[in-house]
Motif scaffolding. Structure first.
Motif, PDB file in Angstrom:
ATOM      1  N   HIS A   1       0.858  -1.179   0.000  1.00  0.00           N
ATOM      2  CA  HIS A   1       0.000   0.000   0.000  1.00  0.00           C
ATOM      3  C   HIS A   1       0.899   1.234   0.000  1.00  0.00           C
ATOM      4  CE1 HIS A   1      -3.711  -2.251   1.114  1.00  0.00           C
ATOM      5  NE2 HIS A   1      -2.858  -3.017   1.781  1.00  0.00           N
TER       6      HIS A   1
ATOM      7  N   ARG B   1      -2.307   4.918   6.411  1.00  0.00           N
ATOM      8  CA  ARG B   1      -3.739   4.814   6.696  1.00  0.00           C
ATOM      9  C   ARG B   1      -4.408   3.771   5.814  1.00  0.00           C
ATOM     10  NH1 ARG B   1      -6.034   8.864  10.115  1.00  0.00           N
ATOM     11  NH2 ARG B   1      -4.450  10.389  10.687  1.00  0.00           N
ATOM     12  N   ALA B   2      -3.891   3.582   4.606  1.00  0.00           N
ATOM     13  CA  ALA B   2      -4.432   2.543   3.737  1.00  0.00           C
ATOM     14  C   ALA B   2      -4.180   1.163   4.347  1.00  0.00           C
ATOM     15  CB  ALA B   2      -3.808   2.630   2.348  1.00  0.00           C
TER      16      ALA B   2
ATOM     17  N   ASP C   1      -6.673   0.749   7.237  1.00  0.00           N
ATOM     18  CA  ASP C   1      -8.009   0.463   6.701  1.00  0.00           C
ATOM     19  C   ASP C   1      -8.116  -0.987   6.230  1.00  0.00           C
ATOM     20  OD1 ASP C   1      -8.774   3.062   7.199  1.00  0.00           O
ATOM     21  OD2 ASP C   1      -8.504   3.746   5.136  1.00  0.00           O
ATOM     22  N   ALA C   2      -7.050  -1.482   5.588  1.00  0.00           N
ATOM     23  CA  ALA C   2      -7.069  -2.858   5.083  1.00  0.00           C
ATOM     24  C   ALA C   2      -7.126  -3.859   6.233  1.00  0.00           C
ATOM     25  CB  ALA C   2      -5.839  -3.118   4.215  1.00  0.00           C
TER      26      ALA C   2
ATOM     27  N   ALA D   1      -8.336  -3.260   9.243  1.00  0.00           N
ATOM     28  CA  ALA D   1      -9.650  -3.108   9.875  1.00  0.00           C
ATOM     29  C   ALA D   1     -10.728  -3.870   9.107  1.00  0.00           C
ATOM     30  CB  ALA D   1     -10.012  -1.632   9.975  1.00  0.00           C
ATOM     31  N   ALA D   2     -10.597  -3.906   7.779  1.00  0.00           N
ATOM     32  CA  ALA D   2     -11.607  -4.564   6.942  1.00  0.00           C
ATOM     33  C   ALA D   2     -11.400  -6.072   6.844  1.00  0.00           C
ATOM     34  CB  ALA D   2     -11.588  -3.954   5.544  1.00  0.00           C
TER      35      ALA D   2
ATOM     36  N   TRP E   1      -0.481   8.814  11.215  1.00  0.00           N
ATOM     37  CA  TRP E   1      -1.361   7.673  10.952  1.00  0.00           C
ATOM     38  C   TRP E   1      -1.899   7.025  12.211  1.00  0.00           C
ATOM     39  CZ3 TRP E   1       0.590   3.506  13.395  1.00  0.00           C
ATOM     40  CH2 TRP E   1       1.970   3.457  13.617  1.00  0.00           C
TER      41      TRP E   1
ATOM     42  N   ALA F   1      -5.520   7.029  13.600  1.00  0.00           N
ATOM     43  CA  ALA F   1      -6.537   6.102  13.106  1.00  0.00           C
ATOM     44  C   ALA F   1      -6.700   4.899  14.024  1.00  0.00           C
ATOM     45  CB  ALA F   1      -6.180   5.631  11.695  1.00  0.00           C
TER      46      ALA F   1
ATOM     47  N   ALA G   1     -10.731  -0.049  16.651  1.00  0.00           N
ATOM     48  CA  ALA G   1      -9.769   0.096  15.556  1.00  0.00           C
ATOM     49  C   ALA G   1      -8.594  -0.846  15.772  1.00  0.00           C
ATOM     50  CB  ALA G   1      -9.273   1.538  15.492  1.00  0.00           C
TER      51      ALA G   1
END
Length: 261
Positions: free
Chosen positions: A103, A107-108, A111-112, A114-115, A134, A137, A143
């Motif tokens: 990535h 933050r990307a 997010d990955a 977290a998903a 970052w 987040a 989180a």
């Protein structure tokens, strides 16, 4: 060794079948407390001409691969610090069987993770000039959180020596809390504040857009140090706006300091 690894894989296969018949909650299969203990024992008993790098990398591949076989996961990495360094870190610590997903931006990665169901993220533990804070987040309770810092065996000539934080879904049952990490926001930030805090804890800091404000990532060795950091900030003229836990990790095993190796 090959026979023993195959025997272990048979045991893991049985364990996987049992887990498939039971509820399997979301979360990482990574167990940093157990791994830190095992790595300390490995370094303490190591001797002779065989390089420690070889022993460490073999052990890391074995444990990471069996973790992957038991509960598949991917490693997401922020390449903003340079792809070769981050890829070397991921491959040394997690092997080639575990999928590597690059990535651009921390933050990307957050997010990955977290998903995902149980993926890991690798994020730089050193500040890149102009980088986004970052770690903010990681502040919400659900989180991802910091669960490890790599390399655990810290030495100047480490072949994968880029300092990185590992983040995953919260794993309170398996976390190691030797070093606690906090996201701290302050106003009135100054060179005096930076010097006061740096004397007590490891700090990453960036401007948060205000003329005198800062977002800090602070690693402290114990609860008492947290109180000392807050006091030092206030005594330096800064105002603490928030002080939020974003994870913890094992204290690095520093060759030449913690051992005679």
């Amino acid at each position: 060794m090959h026979r023993l690894l195959m025997e272990r894989s048979a045991i893991i296969d049985t364990l996987v079948q049992v887990k498939r018949s039971a509820a399997n909650p979301e979360g990482s299969a990574f167990r940093p407390a157990r791994e830190a203990s095992m790595m300390r024992d490995l370094v303490k008993r190591h001797e002779g001409l065989l390089p420690l790098d070889t022993v460490e990398s073999i052990w890391r591949v074995i444990i990471s691969t069996f973790t992957y076989v038991q509960s598949p996961y991917a490693v997401h990495a922020d390449l903003s610090v340079g792809e070769p360094l981050m890829r070397d870190s991921a491959r040394f610590h997690f092997g080639f069987t575990t999928p590597f997903t690059p990535h651009m931006g921390a933050r990307a990665v957050v997010d990955a993770v977290a998903a995902s169901k149980g993926d890991l993220g690798l994020l730089p533990a050193a500040m890149v000039p102009g980088a986004d804070p970052w770690w903010t987040a990681l502040e919400p309770a659900k989180a991802p959180k910091i669960i490890a810092r790599l390399p655990f065996v810290d030495r100047a000539d480490h072949p994968a020596g880029l300092p990185v934080f590992v983040v995953s879904h919260p794993i309170a049952d398996a976390a190691v809390t030797e070093v606690s990490v906090f996201s701290v926001r302050v106003s009135g930030w100054s060179a005096r504040s930076a010097a006061a805090v740096s004397a007590l804890a490891e700090v990453l800091a960036v401007s948060d857009g205000a003329l005198d404000g800062a977002a800090l990532l602070v690693s402290v060795p114990d609860a008492g140090t947290r109180t000392a950091v807050e006091d030092a900030l206030r005594q330096s003229g800064a105002s603490v706006r928030s002080f939020i836990s974003v994870g913890s990790h094992a204290a690095p095993y520093r060759i030449g300091m913690d051992s005679a190796g």
